[in-house]
Enzyme design. Structure first.
Site, PDB file in Angstrom:
ATOM      1  N   SER A 105       0.813  -1.213   0.000  1.00 20.92           N
ATOM      2  CA  SER A 105       0.000   0.000   0.000  1.00 20.92           C
ATOM      3  C   SER A 105       0.846   1.262   0.000  1.00 20.92           C
ATOM      4  CB  SER A 105      -0.929   0.002   1.222  1.00 20.92           C
ATOM      5  OG  SER A 105      -0.181  -0.205   2.416  1.00 20.92           O
ATOM      6  N   HIS A 118      -2.598  -3.032  -5.678  1.00 20.15           N
ATOM      7  CA  HIS A 118      -3.054  -2.693  -4.325  1.00 20.15           C
ATOM      8  C   HIS A 118      -4.565  -2.861  -4.207  1.00 20.15           C
ATOM      9  CE1 HIS A 118      -3.644   0.647  -1.098  1.00 20.15           C
ATOM     10  NE2 HIS A 118      -3.676  -0.553  -0.554  1.00 20.15           N
ATOM     11  N   GLU A 142      -5.728  -0.439  -7.078  1.00 22.80           N
ATOM     12  CA  GLU A 142      -4.795   0.610  -7.485  1.00 22.80           C
ATOM     13  C   GLU A 142      -3.572  -0.089  -8.083  1.00 22.80           C
ATOM     14  OE1 GLU A 142      -3.109   4.609  -5.294  1.00 22.80           O
ATOM     15  OE2 GLU A 142      -3.144   2.748  -4.159  1.00 22.80           O
ATOM     16  N   ASN A 147      -3.310   6.042  -0.340  1.00 17.66           N
ATOM     17  CA  ASN A 147      -2.742   6.310   0.978  1.00 17.66           C
ATOM     18  C   ASN A 147      -2.045   7.655   1.077  1.00 17.66           C
ATOM     19  OD1 ASN A 147      -3.627   4.130   2.552  1.00 17.66           O
ATOM     20  ND2 ASN A 147      -2.179   2.782   1.525  1.00 17.66           N
TER      21      ASN A 147
END
Length: 283
Positions: free
Chosen positions: A120, A141, A153, A191
């Site tokens: 991540s 991800h 992702e 993130n």
């Protein structure tokens, strides 16, 4: 390699078992590897329970469940991933662990196989550099819980080929996911935005602006978020949140990504969140 039929998943924990379930439900032959026989058995049993609940709720029939389960094979010998077209690593968010796994995968994976990481926040370029096939390494991800969340992702490292990222995205879409492609910058897209918000929630608690329940209710009722940021942090794992904040701080070099001392304190105390029964809240 673009014709993916067989997928390997490294790690039968929360993310790995979710990825394995979704891949098997999508018709892929899936090999789930875990170094721990106990962890592997728990992960496969968890998938079995999830599939059974789907039948009870009328989401799918028993024939579909039987077909899905027949697509799943649990292994504790990484060498048995040598038939996979795509191998997805879903180990803990730790550079040293991931680098070691990818060195091993590079040795056992067949020529042309794609190696993907569910990281991540950790650089795909760095991960790819420990292999002899950096053009065949990408980020993949998934969001937690994998069977529910629609996003994957995808991340391109410096050497990732267009054929590799296209194949990874096609596999994601076959699993029913929507793809957002991100560049290989610390935290990627999700993130880079989410973790500073969670970190700021910890500062808000740390500085006594409001209590934990108040902070979460403010964001749920004031910003229409389904979970408050502190509740979400407990769900993700406070240790994971801290690890990502440290990657952001190191990778981007900006003090605004400095992890809140209260988050560090909770992690030091072993208050990792839901998975251990205690984080910001007790479960």
């Amino acid at each position: 390699m673009t014709d993916i039929k067989t997928i390997g998943v490294v790690g039968a924990g929360q993310m790995g078992r979710g990825i394995a379930q979704v891949a098997a439900m999508s018709g892929y032959e899936v090999f789930v590897f875990d170094i721990s026989k106990e962890g592997l058995d728990f992960g496969l049993q968890f998938i079995d329970k999830q599939l059974g609940r789907g039948v009870e709720k009328g989401k799918w029939d028993q024939a579909f469940v039987d077909s899905t389960k027949s697509n799943l094979t649990g292994i504790t010998d990484m060498a048995k991933l040598n038939t996979c077209d795509l191998i997805i690593e879903a180990a803990t968010e730790n550079k040293k662990i991931k680098f070691e796994i990818f060195k091993q995968l590079d040795e056992v994976a067949k020529p042309g196989a794609i190696l993907a990481s569910n990281t991540s926040s950790i650089s795909i370029t760095e991960i790819a550099a420990v292999t002899k096939r950096p053009e065949a390494v990408a980020g993949m991800h998934f969001m937690n819980p994998v069977p529910v969340m629609k996003l994957v992702e995808t991340i391109t490292g410096l050497e990732t080929s267009e054929a590799t990222i296209s194949a990874v995205e096609a596999a994601s879409e076959k699993m029913g996911k929507t793809v957002v492609r991100a560049d290989d910058v610390a935290g990627f897209a999700v993130n880079r935005i989410l973790m500073p918000m969670i970190n700021e929630a910890f500062y808000t608690l740390y500085e006594g602006v409001a209590d934990a329940k108040g902070i979460d209710n403010a964001m749920k009722l004031g910003c229409n978020q389904p979970m408050g940021p502190l509740e979400l942090a407990d769900f993700i794992g406070l240790d994971t949140c801290l690890a990502i904040m440290e990657v952001l701080h190191e990778g981007l070099g900006d003090t605004k990504y400095r992890a809140c001392p209260l988050l560090k304190k909770y992690v030091t105390a072993g208050r990792f969140g839901r998975k251990v029964g205690k984080g910001v809240y007790e479960y």
